[in-house]
Design a protein around this motif. Structure first.
Motif, short mmCIF file in Angstrom:
data_model
loop_
_atom_site.label_atom_id
_atom_site.label_comp_id
_atom_site.label_asym_id
_atom_site.label_seq_id
_atom_site.Cartn_x
_atom_site.Cartn_y
_atom_site.Cartn_z
N SER A 100 4.42 -26.59 -2.81
CA SER A 100 3.32 -27.54 -2.13
C SER A 100 2.02 -26.69 -2.13
N MET A 101 2.08 -25.50 -2.78
CA MET A 101 0.69 -24.70 -2.87
C MET A 101 -0.12 -24.99 -4.36
N PRO A 102 -1.19 -25.45 -4.27
CA PRO A 102 -1.75 -25.61 -5.70
C PRO A 102 -1.68 -24.20 -6.53
N THR B 100 -10.76 -29.25 -12.39
CA THR B 100 -10.04 -28.68 -13.51
C THR B 100 -10.37 -29.50 -14.79
N ALA B 101 -10.52 -30.64 -14.71
CA ALA B 101 -10.81 -31.39 -15.97
C ALA B 101 -12.32 -31.15 -16.76
N LYS B 102 -13.21 -30.70 -15.68
CA LYS B 102 -14.61 -30.52 -16.05
C LYS B 102 -14.31 -28.96 -16.78
N MET B 103 -13.52 -28.16 -16.09
CA MET B 103 -13.36 -26.77 -16.73
C MET B 103 -12.61 -26.85 -17.98
N GLN C 156 -16.40 -22.27 -10.14
CA GLN C 156 -15.55 -22.71 -9.06
C GLN C 156 -15.98 -22.18 -7.63
N HIS C 157 -16.55 -20.83 -7.54
CA HIS C 157 -17.09 -20.31 -6.16
C HIS C 157 -18.56 -20.41 -6.56
N TYR C 158 -19.44 -21.26 -5.86
CA TYR C 158 -20.75 -21.59 -6.34
C TYR C 158 -21.63 -20.91 -5.37
N ASP C 159 -21.38 -20.62 -4.12
CA ASP C 159 -21.97 -20.08 -3.09
C ASP C 159 -22.67 -18.60 -3.47
N ALA C 160 -23.94 -18.38 -3.42
CA ALA C 160 -24.55 -17.13 -3.88
C ALA C 160 -23.82 -16.09 -3.31
N GLY D 283 -18.84 -26.39 -9.73
CA GLY D 283 -18.74 -26.36 -8.45
C GLY D 283 -17.56 -26.96 -7.87
N SER D 284 -17.72 -27.58 -6.82
CA SER D 284 -16.40 -28.02 -5.84
C SER D 284 -15.96 -29.31 -5.98
N GLY D 285 -14.82 -29.85 -5.86
CA GLY D 285 -14.42 -31.33 -6.23
C GLY D 285 -12.75 -31.34 -6.04
N LYS D 286 -12.44 -32.52 -6.22
CA LYS D 286 -10.89 -32.47 -6.05
C LYS D 286 -10.26 -31.95 -7.22
#
Length: 296
Positions: free
Chosen positions: A129-131, A74-77, A40-44, A66-69
């Motif tokens: 309203s907070m994810p 969530t679906a990929k995970m 989910q956090h992909y930056d080194a 990686g990032s995404g909507k």
């Protein structure tokens, strides 16, 4: 006993260090921990350095989502975590906090009846309203063991119908809630001395003890609203007239600044010597900055 630990966001990597350390030092013969990084956090700088610095074993799996909507990520995970759980067949899955990685893992595990252990259970903002609020509520309500860091969190669970004195065997239908304290406090105690000897962040940026304000900006309700983001930086610029500000910049915040802020404001930020924008820092460097700051 085999457990699968899910991490994805940088704070989860830090939190997992406390449990991984306890398993290694005290339960190595009894517990096998399989570490899964969702990516989910992909930056080194946001992730990889933490495994080395906090002496966490490298993940057995990395989903690299990686990032995404929200839905896409969530679906990929969910799909990736479910496949790993079916392959590893653990006795439990351990989840931290309230990220999309937490939600995805809770759904994947609960659907195939693998007990969920939620660390940092019961925390509430009462703002749906907070994810993160959605993630933490949904995870709690499919968990078998819920470990709350605070008495307030424990009482929140009681208000939502969880029972205080459950007897084993525990399950998602018969969960156990515990007020256990904060794993981040454990980590702060453990790593504070290490930071004093190993961190060179103050020297690197010529930062003086007790002579700067430390800040961070990363919540989407701040970064995704152009007026709010501009107002925050205008306030920081006003403070910076009299006081040095150090701002480790989340990659997402840096991106949103370029997208959301007017060129004139960006130029003012760039030219203000007392507003020091630096790349994301390691956990030990952040501990050092926190201990040296006059205000956070």
């Amino acid at each position: 006993m085999k457990i699968v630990t899910i991490i994805g966001a940088r704070p989860q990597i830090i939190k997992a260090a406390a449990l991984s350390r306890a398993i290694k030092n005290h339960f190595q013969q009894q517990i096998e921990e399989i570490l899964v990084h969702t990516g989910q956090h992909y930056d080194a700088n946001m992730s990889e350095v933490f495994f080395t610095e906090l002496q966490i074993p490298k993940p057995h799996y990395n989903l690299g989502v990686g990032s995404g909507k929200h839905g896409e990520q969530t679906a990929k995970m969910i799909s990736g975590i479910e496949n790993i759980l079916l392959e590893e067949n653990p006795q439990a899955i351990v989840l931290y906090g309230d990220t999309n990685s937490t939600l995805a893992a809770a759904i994947a595990a609960s659907k195939i009846h693998i007990p969920v252990v939620h660390i940092e259970a019961g925390l509430r903002s009462y703002n749906k309203s907070m994810p993160e609020e959605i993630n933490r509520i949904m995870c709690d309500h499919v968990s078998t063991l819920l470990f709350s860091p605070t008495a307030t969190g424990f009482n929140n669970l009681l208000k939502e119908g969880f029972k205080k004195d459950q007897n084993p065997p525990f399950s998602a239908n018969h969960p156990k809630i515990v007020h256990c304290g904060d794993v981040m406090y454990d980590n702060s105690l453990y790593f504070s001395e290490l930071a004093k000897t190993n961190s060179k962040i103050l020297e690197k940026y010529n930062i003086q003890h007790n002579d700067f304000v430390l800040g961070t900006i990363h919540r989407d309700h701040n970064t995704d609203d152009s007026q709010r983001l501009a107002a925050i930086f205008e306030a920081l610029l006003e403070i910076a007239k009299d006081q040095m500000i150090v701002l480790p910049l989340h990659p997402r915040t840096a991106k949103k600044m370029k997208e959301m802020l007017q060129d004139a404001l960006l130029e003012e930020i760039e030219n203000q010597e007392n507003l020091l924008l630096i790349p994301p820092v390691s956990f030990l460097d952040m501990v050092m900055l926190e201990s040296a700051a006059s205000l956070i």
